[in-house]
Write a protein that holds these residues in place. Structure first.
Motif, PDB file in Angstrom:
ATOM      1  N   THR A   1       3.717  10.491  -3.172  1.00 47.52           N
ATOM      2  CA  THR A   1       4.997  10.751  -2.514  1.00 47.52           C
ATOM      3  C   THR A   1       4.952  11.954  -1.584  1.00 47.52           C
ATOM      4  O   THR A   1       5.927  12.212  -0.883  1.00 47.52           O
ATOM      5  N   ARG A   2       3.847  12.702  -1.584  1.00 46.40           N
ATOM      6  CA  ARG A   2       3.755  13.837  -0.670  1.00 46.40           C
ATOM      7  C   ARG A   2       3.606  13.341   0.767  1.00 46.40           C
ATOM      8  O   ARG A   2       2.897  12.380   1.029  1.00 46.40           O
ATOM      9  N   ARG A   3       4.283  13.991   1.680  1.00 51.45           N
ATOM     10  CA  ARG A   3       4.312  13.561   3.077  1.00 51.45           C
ATOM     11  C   ARG A   3       2.916  13.447   3.677  1.00 51.45           C
ATOM     12  O   ARG A   3       2.616  12.476   4.365  1.00 51.45           O
ATOM     13  N   ASP A   4       2.032  14.406   3.408  1.00 50.45           N
ATOM     14  CA  ASP A   4       0.674  14.363   3.953  1.00 50.45           C
ATOM     15  C   ASP A   4      -0.096  13.151   3.433  1.00 50.45           C
ATOM     16  O   ASP A   4      -0.852  12.525   4.170  1.00 50.45           O
TER      17      ASP A   4
ATOM     18  N   MET B   1       0.825  -1.193   0.000  1.00 52.28           N
ATOM     19  CA  MET B   1       0.000   0.000   0.000  1.00 52.28           C
ATOM     20  C   MET B   1       0.874   1.263   0.000  1.00 52.28           C
ATOM     21  O   MET B   1       0.600   2.205  -0.727  1.00 52.28           O
ATOM     22  N   LEU B   2       1.908   1.276   0.841  1.00 52.57           N
ATOM     23  CA  LEU B   2       2.757   2.460   0.919  1.00 52.57           C
ATOM     24  C   LEU B   2       3.522   2.697  -0.378  1.00 52.57           C
ATOM     25  O   LEU B   2       3.806   3.830  -0.728  1.00 52.57           O
ATOM     26  N   GLU B   3       3.850   1.631  -1.099  1.00 52.45           N
ATOM     27  CA  GLU B   3       4.530   1.803  -2.374  1.00 52.45           C
ATOM     28  C   GLU B   3       3.623   2.452  -3.404  1.00 52.45           C
ATOM     29  O   GLU B   3       4.093   3.108  -4.321  1.00 52.45           O
ATOM     30  N   GLN B   4       2.320   2.287  -3.266  1.00 54.82           N
ATOM     31  CA  GLN B   4       1.375   2.803  -4.244  1.00 54.82           C
ATOM     32  C   GLN B   4       0.853   4.189  -3.891  1.00 54.82           C
ATOM     33  O   GLN B   4       0.230   4.825  -4.729  1.00 54.82           O
ATOM     34  N   CYS B   5       1.074   4.663  -2.673  1.00 58.51           N
ATOM     35  CA  CYS B   5       0.538   5.960  -2.284  1.00 58.51           C
ATOM     36  C   CYS B   5       1.392   7.082  -2.869  1.00 58.51           C
ATOM     37  O   CYS B   5       2.505   6.870  -3.332  1.00 58.51           O
TER      38      CYS B   5
ATOM     39  N   ASP C   1      -2.326   7.719   4.306  1.00 59.14           N
ATOM     40  CA  ASP C   1      -2.417   6.317   3.921  1.00 59.14           C
ATOM     41  C   ASP C   1      -1.900   5.405   5.027  1.00 59.14           C
ATOM     42  O   ASP C   1      -2.421   4.314   5.237  1.00 59.14           O
ATOM     43  N   PHE C   2      -0.885   5.845   5.736  1.00 55.41           N
ATOM     44  CA  PHE C   2      -0.356   5.047   6.843  1.00 55.41           C
ATOM     45  C   PHE C   2      -1.393   4.924   7.952  1.00 55.41           C
ATOM     46  O   PHE C   2      -1.586   3.854   8.516  1.00 55.41           O
TER      47      PHE C   2
ATOM     48  N   ALA D   1      14.086  10.111  -2.238  1.00 57.88           N
ATOM     49  CA  ALA D   1      13.423  11.249  -1.599  1.00 57.88           C
ATOM     50  C   ALA D   1      14.351  11.924  -0.591  1.00 57.88           C
ATOM     51  O   ALA D   1      14.403  13.154  -0.506  1.00 57.88           O
ATOM     52  N   ALA D   2      15.118  11.138   0.155  1.00 54.15           N
ATOM     53  CA  ALA D   2      16.041  11.701   1.135  1.00 54.15           C
ATOM     54  C   ALA D   2      17.155  12.479   0.437  1.00 54.15           C
ATOM     55  O   ALA D   2      17.532  13.575   0.884  1.00 54.15           O
ATOM     56  N   GLU D   3      17.679  11.939  -0.655  1.00 53.61           N
ATOM     57  CA  GLU D   3      18.721  12.645  -1.394  1.00 53.61           C
ATOM     58  C   GLU D   3      18.211  13.967  -1.976  1.00 53.61           C
ATOM     59  O   GLU D   3      18.893  14.976  -1.947  1.00 53.61           O
ATOM     60  N   ALA D   4      16.972  13.949  -2.484  1.00 53.81           N
ATOM     61  CA  ALA D   4      16.370  15.165  -3.021  1.00 53.81           C
ATOM     62  C   ALA D   4      16.154  16.190  -1.916  1.00 53.81           C
ATOM     63  O   ALA D   4      16.396  17.397  -2.098  1.00 53.81           O
ATOM     64  N   LEU D   5      15.746  15.732  -0.758  1.00 51.17           N
ATOM     65  CA  LEU D   5      15.526  16.621   0.386  1.00 51.17           C
ATOM     66  C   LEU D   5      16.839  17.275   0.803  1.00 51.17           C
ATOM     67  O   LEU D   5      16.912  18.486   1.000  1.00 51.17           O
ATOM     68  N   ILE D   6      17.886  16.492   0.895  1.00 54.39           N
ATOM     69  CA  ILE D   6      19.194  17.007   1.294  1.00 54.39           C
ATOM     70  C   ILE D   6      19.726  17.990   0.251  1.00 54.39           C
ATOM     71  O   ILE D   6      20.332  19.015   0.585  1.00 54.39           O
ATOM     72  N   ALA D   7      19.452  17.709  -1.013  1.00 56.35           N
ATOM     73  CA  ALA D   7      19.902  18.589  -2.092  1.00 56.35           C
ATOM     74  C   ALA D   7      19.042  19.839  -2.198  1.00 56.35           C
ATOM     75  O   ALA D   7      19.357  20.738  -2.984  1.00 56.35           O
TER      76      ALA D   7
END
Length: 58
Positions: A7-10, A1-5, A15-16, A48-54
């Motif tokens: 990518t926005r944090r909200d 389920m999480l793979e299909q939701c 979904d979680f 996503a973490a790499e994009a956030l850091i960048a």
């Protein structure tokens, strides 16, 4: 389920919570034990973490 939701944090949080409710957990921390880190999911998280850091994610 999480793979299909989305990518926005909200969306992921919503979904979680839906997954935890579906499983009948009173505390969302108990849902953690039912999740498995798949290679695809981990690659998405790493990206996503790499994009956030960048600074690419608002």
């Amino acid at each position: 389920m999480l793979e299909q939701c989305a990518t926005r944090r909200d969306d992921v949080a919503r979904d979680f919570v839906a997954l935890a409710t579906y499983l009948g957990h009173a505390d969302i921390r108990h849902t953690y034990w039912y999740l498995e880190a798949t290679p695809d999911l981990m690659a998405d998280i790493a990206g996503a973490a790499e994009a956030l850091i960048a600074g690419e994610v608002a």
